[in-house]
Design a protein around this motif. Sequence first.
Motif, short mmCIF file in Angstrom:
data_model
loop_
_atom_site.label_atom_id
_atom_site.label_comp_id
_atom_site.label_asym_id
_atom_site.label_seq_id
_atom_site.Cartn_x
_atom_site.Cartn_y
_atom_site.Cartn_z
N GLY A 151 1.69 -18.75 51.26
CA GLY A 151 1.48 -19.28 49.92
C GLY A 151 2.51 -20.34 49.57
O GLY A 151 3.40 -20.66 50.36
N TYR A 152 2.38 -20.90 48.39
CA TYR A 152 3.30 -21.96 47.99
C TYR A 152 3.44 -21.99 46.47
O TYR A 152 2.60 -21.49 45.73
CB TYR A 152 2.83 -23.32 48.51
CG TYR A 152 1.42 -23.69 48.11
CD1 TYR A 152 1.15 -24.28 46.87
CD2 TYR A 152 0.35 -23.46 48.97
CE1 TYR A 152 -0.15 -24.62 46.50
CE2 TYR A 152 -0.95 -23.79 48.61
CZ TYR A 152 -1.19 -24.38 47.39
OH TYR A 152 -2.47 -24.71 47.02
N GLN A 153 4.54 -22.60 46.04
CA GLN A 153 4.83 -22.78 44.63
C GLN A 153 4.27 -24.11 44.14
O GLN A 153 3.99 -25.02 44.94
CB GLN A 153 6.34 -22.75 44.40
CG GLN A 153 6.96 -21.37 44.56
CD GLN A 153 6.44 -20.38 43.53
OE1 GLN A 153 5.47 -19.66 43.79
NE2 GLN A 153 7.07 -20.34 42.38
N PRO A 154 4.08 -24.27 42.82
CA PRO A 154 3.63 -25.57 42.30
C PRO A 154 4.57 -26.69 42.74
O PRO A 154 5.79 -26.55 42.68
CB PRO A 154 3.68 -25.36 40.78
CG PRO A 154 3.56 -23.88 40.59
CD PRO A 154 4.25 -23.27 41.75
N GLY A 155 3.98 -27.78 43.23
CA GLY A 155 4.76 -28.94 43.64
C GLY A 155 5.48 -28.78 44.96
O GLY A 155 6.36 -29.59 45.29
N ALA A 199 -0.47 -29.99 46.64
CA ALA A 199 -0.43 -28.56 46.33
C ALA A 199 -1.10 -28.31 44.98
O ALA A 199 -1.01 -29.12 44.05
CB ALA A 199 1.02 -28.07 46.30
N ALA A 200 -1.78 -27.17 44.87
CA ALA A 200 -2.42 -26.81 43.60
C ALA A 200 -1.37 -26.70 42.50
O ALA A 200 -0.25 -26.23 42.73
CB ALA A 200 -3.17 -25.48 43.76
N ARG A 201 -1.74 -27.12 41.30
CA ARG A 201 -0.79 -27.18 40.19
C ARG A 201 -0.21 -25.80 39.87
O ARG A 201 0.95 -25.69 39.49
CB ARG A 201 -1.50 -27.77 38.96
CG ARG A 201 -0.57 -28.03 37.78
CD ARG A 201 -1.36 -28.59 36.61
NE ARG A 201 -2.14 -29.76 37.00
CZ ARG A 201 -3.04 -30.35 36.21
NH1 ARG A 201 -3.27 -29.86 35.00
NH2 ARG A 201 -3.71 -31.41 36.63
N GLU A 261 -2.12 -25.76 62.61
CA GLU A 261 -0.71 -25.38 62.59
C GLU A 261 0.02 -25.95 61.39
O GLU A 261 0.90 -25.30 60.82
CB GLU A 261 -0.03 -25.82 63.89
CG GLU A 261 1.39 -25.32 64.02
CD GLU A 261 1.97 -25.54 65.40
OE1 GLU A 261 3.19 -25.35 65.58
OE2 GLU A 261 1.21 -25.93 66.31
N ASN A 262 -0.34 -27.18 60.97
CA ASN A 262 0.37 -27.80 59.85
C ASN A 262 0.03 -27.15 58.50
O ASN A 262 0.71 -27.38 57.51
CB ASN A 262 0.07 -29.30 59.79
CG ASN A 262 -1.40 -29.59 59.58
OD1 ASN A 262 -2.26 -28.85 60.05
ND2 ASN A 262 -1.71 -30.66 58.89
N LEU A 263 -1.03 -26.32 58.47
CA LEU A 263 -1.39 -25.62 57.24
C LEU A 263 -1.06 -24.13 57.29
O LEU A 263 -1.26 -23.41 56.31
CB LEU A 263 -2.89 -25.78 56.97
CG LEU A 263 -3.42 -27.20 56.76
CD1 LEU A 263 -4.92 -27.17 56.55
CD2 LEU A 263 -2.73 -27.86 55.57
N PHE A 264 -0.55 -23.68 58.44
CA PHE A 264 -0.43 -22.26 58.66
C PHE A 264 0.54 -21.61 57.67
O PHE A 264 0.23 -20.57 57.07
CB PHE A 264 0.04 -21.98 60.09
CG PHE A 264 -0.53 -20.72 60.66
CD1 PHE A 264 -1.59 -20.77 61.54
CD2 PHE A 264 -0.04 -19.48 60.29
CE1 PHE A 264 -2.15 -19.61 62.05
CE2 PHE A 264 -0.59 -18.32 60.79
CZ PHE A 264 -1.65 -18.38 61.68
N GLU A 265 1.70 -22.20 57.47
CA GLU A 265 2.69 -21.57 56.60
C GLU A 265 2.19 -21.47 55.17
O GLU A 265 2.33 -20.43 54.52
CB GLU A 265 4.01 -22.34 56.64
CG GLU A 265 5.11 -21.66 55.84
CD GLU A 265 6.47 -22.28 56.06
OE1 GLU A 265 7.45 -21.73 55.52
OE2 GLU A 265 6.56 -23.30 56.75
N SER A 266 1.58 -22.54 54.65
CA SER A 266 1.10 -22.50 53.26
C SER A 266 -0.06 -21.52 53.11
O SER A 266 -0.18 -20.85 52.08
CB SER A 266 0.67 -23.90 52.81
OG SER A 266 -0.39 -24.40 53.61
#
Length: 471
Positions: free
Chosen positions: A224-228, A233-235, A215-220
């Motif tokens: 997806g996610y932005q740098p930082g 998080a991946a650069r 659950e703690n990784l579900f949103e990312s």
Amino acid sequence: MSEIDKRVLEIIVETANDHFFIVGGDGKIIDVSPGAEAVYGVSREELLSSSVQQLQAAGVLKPSITMEVIRTHKPAQLMQVTGTGRRVIADAYPVFIDGKLERIISRSRDLTDLQLLQDEYALLQKRFSEHLKRSQVAPDAEEQALDDALDSLQVRSGVMREIALLLKRVAPSDANVLMLGETGVGKTAFAKQLHRWSQRRDGPFIDVNCAAIPENLFESEMFGYQPGAFSGAARQGKAGLLEQAEGGTLFLDEIGELPLLMQTKLLKVIQDGSLTRLGDTRSRKVNFRLVVATNQDLATRVEAGLFRLDLYYRLNVIPVTLPPLRDRREDIPDLVDACLKRLNQRYGRHKILATPVWSTLMGSEWPGNVRELENWLERAWLSSPTDQIEVPTTSNNTTQPPESLPTMSPMVAVPLAPNETLKQYLARLERTTLEELCRTLPSTYAIAERLGISQSSVVRRLQRYGINVVK
């Protein structure tokens, strides 16, 4: 807050169709929308002079969703029974300032308000049924076209052919499809076939098991996610699974396990056709066909407050229920034949089924359905030393775990030799075991399956002892 902002907030609360509560972190009610009076049977003045603790004790809120947010510090959704006997769906969200819970915003919707949505769904189903009748070609031609298009899907029973025909007809549209059925009935296989029949066949098919993502990784993972965006998080940032499905099909298996917060976000994506990555401020358009599957009763989960009713209606546009294997035994021969071909190709030998095996295959209940059938066949294939696959004789249980199948002759316990260390003793037992398995099993893959370790581990151990598999 400026006077203008205060007035805007007042108008939102006073005119909303949903019934809003704004509550302090201590449970004291700060504001409530006027429409809540009729639903909860208490005047607005009385509500504003109370706390959620008092209302729950008085039976006005049964239970209080705000109390749940105060307890967990997380968003929540549940089904409430009000003091007037109405059943409502309630959502609540915490508001934190410098890490302290300062406000809880809750909203509730009377289930009778959703009647329009249900009527809209019924009308859509009626129109869709009429469209199918108008577009249906001659039965014989359609049956022949289905046979030509089934690819690797093994269906012989009438009920499964009807389901396949339905999916083939709806494939050109972008309507959401909800696949229901027990574990292992083949929901993923039918979702892939639907994708191959669709106009999105050249796009990706993204298969997501909602129960397998923490659950703690579900949103990312999903958005997806932005740098930082967060520590680790991946650069360069990362596109989520929803974006990866662009132009293709997104298949969400075990949709009933989707966390409530993610249900809300998924509903917004379906409604808006856009998403926002974690740590980003701009939205991105997405275009995919949504197919979901579950072995659970979503209506029951809605009743329990574990699944959003509005999301349920969005997903349940084209419901397809796949029956269990025990109710369509005509499909077993084709499934067995296809599985046996795969096993022979994988392990490099040509084995056939002994005649008595068929009575076991056709007579078993297969509670695990197609997946259990395939697993049983693989265990039987690996445990048969000759090229004829027999029914395991150690038990009448056809779904016996692999470790109890007879792949080795019994060995008498070997005593510890004089001056032999424990390490030397265990190495001697390991070597003896591997030598025995090499005489009875056809490949390192089969040995790995029997021992429950990777094939590469088996190869390293055999090289260490200088042992070869007997061909």
